[in-house]
Write a protein that holds these residues in place. Sequence first.
Motif: not given
Length: 252
Positions: A5, A58, A62
């Motif tokens: 990711k 995060e 994300n």
Amino acid sequence: MKIEKILERINMDSSKKYEPTLQTLQLLQKQYLLNVPYENLDFFLNKEFSSNLSNVYEKIVNNNRGGICYESHTLFLYLLKSLGFDAYLIFAKVKDLTYIGKDYPHLLILVNLNSIDYLVDVANGQNVREAMNIDSENFISTAENHMYKIQKKNDKYILLVNYKNATWTPRYYFTKEEKFPSDFIDIFRNDKENNINKKVPLLITLAKENGRITMLDDKMILRENNRKSSWKISKENRVEALKKYFNIIIKI
């Protein structure tokens, strides 16, 4: 936290195996700079910065945000070490203290490849775009009409910058002393007491292949192919501009 990711966040092929080589390091640095902006939005959102890796992951991965040096280099170091690089964090003393101040050293990464130490910086706004051998004073890196080289004095190093063949001036000073998250985990904890968010300008800046796009308070600045344009934006239009130019979706 998934390395795949992080690679996708910087627009790299997450299915490919990357070897810990100088070529890979240069590619990773370039892709990070082109996809993750330096941004200090949290100053203005009254949020505390965090050097906790999970929090940084995060935020940047994300939530598609950028970050300041403490955040981006925490994440980038994790990526490098996960790919097999020998790397660690170091501090630098920035010559120009007008942006934040003397109490906030700049965080960098030192990478050792084949017994050569390379300086890596992916979170300093307009700056070097490639890993630099810190012991090669003849090597000059060029980016955005600026030239950069490293000069050594005893056990200390100076990153020098030269704009359009003018004078070489110090950008920041650093040593090879290793630093750890515990050295800076509380560095912004007293921001509200120090009122730092009123001292610094809102800054979001992202490198482009041939230039840079920047939001500086109420102004947008685009430099591309040696051309510069700028225009004013209202506070009401900041959210739209953040999404359009930086792909950041946030309320401010």
